[in-house]
Design an enzyme around this catalytic site. Structure first.
Site, PDB file in Angstrom:
ATOM      1  N   SER A 179       9.940 -21.708 -22.119  1.00 38.38           N
ATOM      2  CA  SER A 179       9.062 -21.870 -20.955  1.00 38.38           C
ATOM      3  C   SER A 179       7.973 -22.894 -21.216  1.00 38.38           C
ATOM      4  CB  SER A 179       8.390 -20.542 -20.619  1.00 38.38           C
ATOM      5  OG  SER A 179       9.358 -19.555 -20.423  1.00 38.38           O
TER       6      SER A 179
HETATM    7  N1  SAH Z   1      10.701 -16.415 -23.776  1.00 35.70           N
HETATM    8  C1  SAH Z   1      11.737 -17.363 -24.035  1.00 35.70           C
HETATM    9  C2  SAH Z   1      12.405 -17.739 -22.733  1.00 35.70           C
HETATM   10  C3  SAH Z   1      13.845 -18.008 -22.923  1.00 35.70           C
HETATM   11  S1  SAH Z   1      14.729 -18.345 -21.426  1.00 35.70           S
HETATM   12  C4  SAH Z   1      11.159 -18.595 -24.709  1.00 35.70           C
HETATM   13  O1  SAH Z   1       9.997 -18.894 -24.490  1.00 35.70           O
HETATM   14  O2  SAH Z   1      11.884 -19.253 -25.452  1.00 35.70           O
HETATM   15  C5  SAH Z   1      15.330 -16.752 -20.973  1.00 35.70           C
HETATM   16  C6  SAH Z   1      16.219 -16.061 -21.951  1.00 35.70           C
HETATM   17  O3  SAH Z   1      16.665 -14.853 -21.344  1.00 35.70           O
HETATM   18  C7  SAH Z   1      17.462 -16.833 -22.340  1.00 35.70           C
HETATM   19  O4  SAH Z   1      17.508 -16.970 -23.729  1.00 35.70           O
HETATM   20  C8  SAH Z   1      18.617 -15.971 -21.819  1.00 35.70           C
HETATM   21  O5  SAH Z   1      19.760 -15.994 -22.631  1.00 35.70           O
HETATM   22  C9  SAH Z   1      17.976 -14.590 -21.808  1.00 35.70           C
HETATM   23  N2  SAH Z   1      18.602 -13.605 -20.931  1.00 35.70           N
HETATM   24  C10 SAH Z   1      19.169 -13.776 -19.719  1.00 35.70           C
HETATM   25  N3  SAH Z   1      19.615 -12.607 -19.238  1.00 35.70           N
HETATM   26  C11 SAH Z   1      19.348 -11.658 -20.164  1.00 35.70           C
HETATM   27  C12 SAH Z   1      19.565 -10.248 -20.250  1.00 35.70           C
HETATM   28  N4  SAH Z   1      20.155  -9.555 -19.277  1.00 35.70           N
HETATM   29  N5  SAH Z   1      19.146  -9.608 -21.363  1.00 35.70           N
HETATM   30  C13 SAH Z   1      18.537 -10.283 -22.373  1.00 35.70           C
HETATM   31  N6  SAH Z   1      18.299 -11.599 -22.349  1.00 35.70           N
HETATM   32  C14 SAH Z   1      18.692 -12.292 -21.252  1.00 35.70           C
END
Ligand code: SAH
Length: 196
Positions: free
Chosen positions: A42
């Site tokens: 993000s």
């Molecule tokens: N907080 C992270 C944001 C990553 S983007 C950062 O700052 O790097 C969102 C993430 O959510 C992705 O890695 C994606 O694979 C994960 N995601 C999507 N659906 C999900 C689910 N049902 N359970 C766990 N993770 C999930």
């Protein structure tokens, strides 16, 4: 913990450490950046804003859904007592865990799976942070939120979401407040979107 202290902790963590070698040079930009597998880290101002909204304290047990790069996880783990983090993509979790292990965190617990169902074994959680876009507020997460707890979650369509702050009072009354618009990658799972 107050917002000023949260900001100090946020600034103490190097975002570039959580990026791949090609993206590292752009770490200073206030933009989301690719972390592989179609996912993004993000934008830093939003990570700070969401952490300040969540308002974790050092006594808190926190559930994080969407570990991704592990950047938000590190911030939460520096503030709170324990962080339970769930990620659906195993490869991303492995990279994030290795980095967080290198930082010597011992209060982070990892699970690969569908985070829309939460992590029942360790519930209830004082704070729940969801960093992917939900189509609706997952019932399981509301149920796993402790009395007096706070949850931050983007809810909407795959293109645009309202960032919601959900609070549960001491007598389990739920309050939902919208605090602005955001755009996250999709939360995929039981209470999210289908994997396309
Ligand atoms: N907080 C992270 C944001 C990553 S983007 C950062 O700052 O790097 C969102 C993430 O959510 C992705 O890695 C994606 O694979 C994960 N995601 C999507 N659906 C999900 C689910 N049902 N359970 C766990 N993770 C999930």
């Amino acid at each position: 913990m107050d917002k000023k202290k949260i900001k100090e902790i946020f600034h103490s963590i190097d975002r570039s450490f959580f990026l791949g070698k090609d993206e590292r040079q752009y770490a200073f930009l206030n933009m989301p950046l690719p972390i592989g597998y179609g996912q993004t880290i993000s934008q830093p101002s939003l990570v700070l804003k969401m952490t300040q909204l969540l308002l974790p304290t050092k006594e808190n047990k926190v559930l994080e859904i969407g570990t991704g790069s592990g950047f938000q996880t590190a911030i939460l783990a520096k503030i709170a007592d324990k962080v339970y983090t769930v990620e659906r993509i195993k490869q991303l979790m492995e990279v994030a865990k290795e980095k967080l292990d290198n930082m010597n965190f011992t209060n982070i617990f990892y699970k690969v799976g569908d985070g829309t169902k939460g992590w029942k074994e360790h519930a209830p959680y004082d704070r729940i942070m969801v960093t992917a876009a939900a189509s609706a507020v997952p019932d399981d997460l509301v149920n796993q939120l402790a009395k007096g707890g706070r949850m931050v979650i983007p809810v909407g369509t795959p293109n645009l979401q309202e960032l919601k702050l959900i609070t549960k009072s001491d007598d389990s009354v739920i309050n939902i407040k919208s605090v602005g618009y955001v755009r996250f990658v999709e939360l995929i799972g039981k209470y999210g979107w289908k994997n396309r």
